[in-house]
Write a protein that holds these residues in place. Structure first.
Motif, PDB file in Angstrom:
ATOM      1  N   MET A   1     -31.172  -8.926   8.768  1.00 31.11           N
ATOM      2  CA  MET A   1     -31.670  -8.947   7.392  1.00 31.11           C
ATOM      3  C   MET A   1     -31.244  -7.698   6.629  1.00 31.11           C
ATOM      4  SD  MET A   1     -35.597 -10.283   7.636  1.00 31.11           S
ATOM      5  CE  MET A   1     -36.031 -11.931   8.183  1.00 31.11           C
ATOM      6  N   PRO A   2     -31.022  -7.836   5.313  1.00 28.27           N
ATOM      7  CA  PRO A   2     -30.889  -6.646   4.470  1.00 28.27           C
ATOM      8  C   PRO A   2     -32.198  -5.855   4.508  1.00 28.27           C
ATOM      9  CG  PRO A   2     -30.179  -8.626   3.310  1.00 28.27           C
ATOM     10  CD  PRO A   2     -30.851  -9.077   4.563  1.00 28.27           C
ATOM     11  N   LEU A   3     -32.138  -4.578   4.179  1.00 29.42           N
ATOM     12  CA  LEU A   3     -33.310  -3.711   4.295  1.00 29.42           C
ATOM     13  C   LEU A   3     -34.507  -4.241   3.519  1.00 29.42           C
ATOM     14  CD1 LEU A   3     -34.640  -1.097   5.252  1.00 29.42           C
ATOM     15  CD2 LEU A   3     -33.631   0.052   3.262  1.00 29.42           C
ATOM     16  N   THR A   4     -34.310  -4.648   2.283  1.00 34.63           N
ATOM     17  CA  THR A   4     -35.424  -5.113   1.458  1.00 34.63           C
ATOM     18  C   THR A   4     -36.087  -6.346   2.067  1.00 34.63           C
ATOM     19  OG1 THR A   4     -34.352  -4.272  -0.538  1.00 34.63           O
ATOM     20  CG2 THR A   4     -36.108  -5.886  -0.844  1.00 34.63           C
ATOM     21  N   ALA A   5     -35.270  -7.289   2.539  1.00 33.42           N
ATOM     22  CA  ALA A   5     -35.820  -8.501   3.157  1.00 33.42           C
ATOM     23  C   ALA A   5     -36.527  -8.158   4.458  1.00 33.42           C
ATOM     24  CB  ALA A   5     -34.706  -9.513   3.411  1.00 33.42           C
ATOM     25  N   GLY A   6     -35.963  -7.229   5.218  1.00 37.27           N
ATOM     26  CA  GLY A   6     -36.582  -6.830   6.479  1.00 37.27           C
ATOM     27  C   GLY A   6     -37.938  -6.189   6.271  1.00 37.27           C
ATOM     28  N   ILE A   7     -38.050  -5.354   5.249  1.00 39.90           N
ATOM     29  CA  ILE A   7     -39.331  -4.703   4.966  1.00 39.90           C
ATOM     30  C   ILE A   7     -40.368  -5.739   4.532  1.00 39.90           C
ATOM     31  CG2 ILE A   7     -40.507  -3.143   3.358  1.00 39.90           C
ATOM     32  CD1 ILE A   7     -38.006  -1.356   3.512  1.00 39.90           C
ATOM     33  N   LYS A   8     -39.954  -6.717   3.743  1.00 41.99           N
ATOM     34  CA  LYS A   8     -40.882  -7.779   3.342  1.00 41.99           C
ATOM     35  C   LYS A   8     -41.344  -8.583   4.559  1.00 41.99           C
ATOM     36  CE  LYS A   8     -39.351  -8.429  -1.436  1.00 41.99           C
ATOM     37  NZ  LYS A   8     -38.726  -9.347  -2.417  1.00 41.99           N
ATOM     38  N   TYR A   9     -40.416  -8.846   5.469  1.00 41.01           N
ATOM     39  CA  TYR A   9     -40.767  -9.576   6.691  1.00 41.01           C
ATOM     40  C   TYR A   9     -41.765  -8.775   7.521  1.00 41.01           C
ATOM     41  CZ  TYR A   9     -40.042 -12.084  11.120  1.00 41.01           C
ATOM     42  OH  TYR A   9     -40.210 -12.795  12.291  1.00 41.01           O
ATOM     43  N   GLU A  10     -41.524  -7.469   7.646  1.00 41.56           N
ATOM     44  CA  GLU A  10     -42.456  -6.608   8.383  1.00 41.56           C
ATOM     45  C   GLU A  10     -43.844  -6.641   7.753  1.00 41.56           C
ATOM     46  OE1 GLU A  10     -41.724  -2.190   9.649  1.00 41.56           O
ATOM     47  OE2 GLU A  10     -42.827  -2.206   7.756  1.00 41.56           O
ATOM     48  N   ARG A  11     -43.904  -6.575   6.421  1.00 45.29           N
ATOM     49  CA  ARG A  11     -45.202  -6.578   5.735  1.00 45.29           C
ATOM     50  C   ARG A  11     -45.927  -7.899   5.935  1.00 45.29           C
ATOM     51  NH1 ARG A  11     -43.008  -3.673   0.201  1.00 45.29           N
ATOM     52  NH2 ARG A  11     -43.005  -1.544   1.043  1.00 45.29           N
ATOM     53  N   THR A  12     -45.169  -8.985   5.961  1.00 47.59           N
ATOM     54  CA  THR A  12     -45.775 -10.294   6.197  1.00 47.59           C
ATOM     55  C   THR A  12     -46.409 -10.356   7.584  1.00 47.59           C
ATOM     56  OG1 THR A  12     -44.189 -11.383   4.738  1.00 47.59           O
ATOM     57  CG2 THR A  12     -45.325 -12.775   6.337  1.00 47.59           C
ATOM     58  N   LEU A  13     -45.666  -9.890   8.594  1.00 41.96           N
ATOM     59  CA  LEU A  13     -46.199  -9.903   9.953  1.00 41.96           C
ATOM     60  C   LEU A  13     -47.375  -8.937  10.099  1.00 41.96           C
ATOM     61  CD1 LEU A  13     -42.904 -10.034  12.082  1.00 41.96           C
ATOM     62  CD2 LEU A  13     -44.447 -11.909  11.477  1.00 41.96           C
ATOM     63  N   SER A  14     -47.288  -7.791   9.415  1.00 41.48           N
ATOM     64  CA  SER A  14     -48.385  -6.822   9.463  1.00 41.48           C
ATOM     65  C   SER A  14     -49.665  -7.411   8.881  1.00 41.48           C
ATOM     66  CB  SER A  14     -47.981  -5.564   8.688  1.00 41.48           C
ATOM     67  OG  SER A  14     -49.023  -4.614   8.692  1.00 41.48           O
ATOM     68  N   ALA A  15     -49.530  -8.151   7.782  1.00 39.83           N
ATOM     69  CA  ALA A  15     -50.700  -8.796   7.186  1.00 39.83           C
ATOM     70  C   ALA A  15     -51.230  -9.905   8.087  1.00 39.83           C
ATOM     71  CB  ALA A  15     -50.336  -9.362   5.811  1.00 39.83           C
ATOM     72  N   LEU A  16     -50.319 -10.648   8.710  1.00 39.43           N
ATOM     73  CA  LEU A  16     -50.729 -11.753   9.575  1.00 39.43           C
ATOM     74  C   LEU A  16     -51.503 -11.254  10.791  1.00 39.43           C
ATOM     75  CD1 LEU A  16     -50.584 -14.789  10.159  1.00 39.43           C
ATOM     76  CD2 LEU A  16     -48.385 -14.392  11.285  1.00 39.43           C
ATOM     77  N   VAL A  17     -51.011 -10.192  11.437  1.00 41.04           N
ATOM     78  CA  VAL A  17     -51.681  -9.693  12.636  1.00 41.04           C
ATOM     79  C   VAL A  17     -53.041  -9.075  12.292  1.00 41.04           C
ATOM     80  CG1 VAL A  17     -50.798  -7.318  12.763  1.00 41.04           C
ATOM     81  CG2 VAL A  17     -51.180  -8.616  14.873  1.00 41.04           C
ATOM     82  N   ALA A  18     -53.207  -8.682  11.032  1.00 37.87           N
ATOM     83  CA  ALA A  18     -54.496  -8.117  10.611  1.00 37.87           C
ATOM     84  C   ALA A  18     -55.620  -9.137  10.668  1.00 37.87           C
ATOM     85  CB  ALA A  18     -54.376  -7.550   9.197  1.00 37.87           C
ATOM     86  N   ALA A  19     -55.259 -10.432  10.690  1.00 38.65           N
ATOM     87  CA  ALA A  19     -56.271 -11.492  10.763  1.00 38.65           C
ATOM     88  C   ALA A  19     -56.647 -11.845  12.197  1.00 38.65           C
ATOM     89  CB  ALA A  19     -55.760 -12.739  10.046  1.00 38.65           C
ATOM     90  N   SER A  20     -56.070 -11.139  13.183  1.00 41.61           N
ATOM     91  CA  SER A  20     -56.280 -11.504  14.587  1.00 41.61           C
ATOM     92  C   SER A  20     -57.529 -10.868  15.180  1.00 41.61           C
ATOM     93  CB  SER A  20     -55.063 -11.077  15.425  1.00 41.61           C
ATOM     94  OG  SER A  20     -54.980  -9.666  15.506  1.00 41.61           O
ATOM     95  N   GLU A  21     -58.028 -11.495  16.228  1.00 42.43           N
ATOM     96  CA  GLU A  21     -59.134 -10.916  16.993  1.00 42.43           C
ATOM     97  C   GLU A  21     -58.685  -9.643  17.689  1.00 42.43           C
ATOM     98  OE1 GLU A  21     -60.851 -13.734  19.680  1.00 42.43           O
ATOM     99  OE2 GLU A  21     -61.019 -15.302  18.156  1.00 42.43           O
ATOM    100  N   ASP A  22     -57.415  -9.597  18.087  1.00 42.51           N
ATOM    101  CA  ASP A  22     -56.900  -8.403  18.763  1.00 42.51           C
ATOM    102  C   ASP A  22     -56.998  -7.165  17.876  1.00 42.51           C
ATOM    103  OD1 ASP A  22     -56.331  -9.772  21.042  1.00 42.51           O
ATOM    104  OD2 ASP A  22     -54.149  -9.699  20.860  1.00 42.51           O
ATOM    105  N   ARG A  23     -56.712  -7.346  16.597  1.00 41.62           N
ATOM    106  CA  ARG A  23     -56.798  -6.203  15.684  1.00 41.62           C
ATOM    107  C   ARG A  23     -58.222  -5.667  15.625  1.00 41.62           C
ATOM    108  NH1 ARG A  23     -58.634  -5.687   9.735  1.00 41.62           N
ATOM    109  NH2 ARG A  23     -57.341  -4.001   8.911  1.00 41.62           N
TER     110      ARG A  23
END
Length: 257
Positions: A217-239
């Protein structure tokens, strides 16, 4: 009785795989690759396996793809056989894979390493791509992954001129993460796997996916992907388990949910 091509054992949350064709320096045949992929998939699907370690023997991790397999296949047969796709299936594993390298890692063996996530090397490890000396080129990802890891010039020298890297050179160039004392590559890889196994499995899966996406991914797209996964994992019981453990100064217990 025929020796198994792959040895496997589970130690706690770690799935260990040993390539077991020492008389052929672990040359990767189609049956061996099929068993390797099947074992990795088995571990990847197991909720109690949180890291995988792959190793060979003292003389070789894997000295390449089986030349007999290649020599007996015509162009169309080789293209349609799925032989090279085995490396892609290994790279697609969600569970972090650590490779412990002793001795030779050549050709398809080096490509297998590059499909793993972390490479631990013994002092005697040797890395190379001898394909052009046989009148062929790498076919399981080396021209793409090696260039991204080492840069154009060194990748060109390895592929075109057959340059081999020592463990020290490979570590300096970023191909491996660390060099161990002699005889300690496997135990060090297991120790790294144990640290990974103590982390949240959802977090490690998502972090691995984000890191691998940085290759494509280009840098901008990669950072957006990281933020998406970061938000998603925040909804987990593990977090929640991790934050609660931090507050109570205890070790978190993760369930991958």
């Amino acid at each position: 009785m025929t020796e198994p091509l792959i040895l496997k054992q589970k130690q706690g949350c770690i799935g260990q795989i040993t390539l077991n064709r020492p008389q052929k320096l672990n040359a990767l045949s189609l049956p061996m690759l099929a068993e390797l992929v099947a074992t990795i998939r088995e571990y990847d699907a197991a909720t109690d396996v949180r890291a995988i370690v792959i190793c060979g023997q003292a003389r070789a991790f894997a000295a390449g793809a089986d030349v007999g397999t290649l020599a007996q296949s015509g162009a169309i047969a080789l293209y349609t056989s799925g032989f090279s796709e085995h490396w892609d299936q290994i790279a697609a594993c969600q569970t972090p894979i650590i490779a412990a390298v002793q001795g030779y890692a050549l050709g398809g063996g080096l490509e297998l390493l590059m499909a793993c996530d972390i490479i631990i090397a013994a002092p005697d490890a040797v890395f190379g791509l001898p394909e052009t000396t046989l009148g062929i080129i790498p076919g399981a990802g080396a021209t793409q992954r090696l260039t991204r890891t080492l840069g154009k010039s060194l990748a060109m020298e390895m592929v075109l001129a057959g340059r081999r890297l020592t463990a020290t050179e490979a570590c300096t160039q970023g191909l491996v993460s660390q060099i161990t004392q002699a005889g300690e590559a496997v135990s060090t890889a297991m120790a790294v796997a144990e640290r990974i196994a103590q982390a949240g499995p959802l977090a490690t899966h998502m972090a691995k996916a984000a890191l691998l996406a940085s290759y494509d991914m280009p840098l901008t797209a990669g950072i957006k992907y990281e933020r998406t996964l970061s938000a998603l994992v925040a909804a987990s019981e593990d977090r929640q388990a991790g934050l609660s453990a931090l507050a109570s100064k205890t070790r978190p217990i993760f369930h991958g949910r």
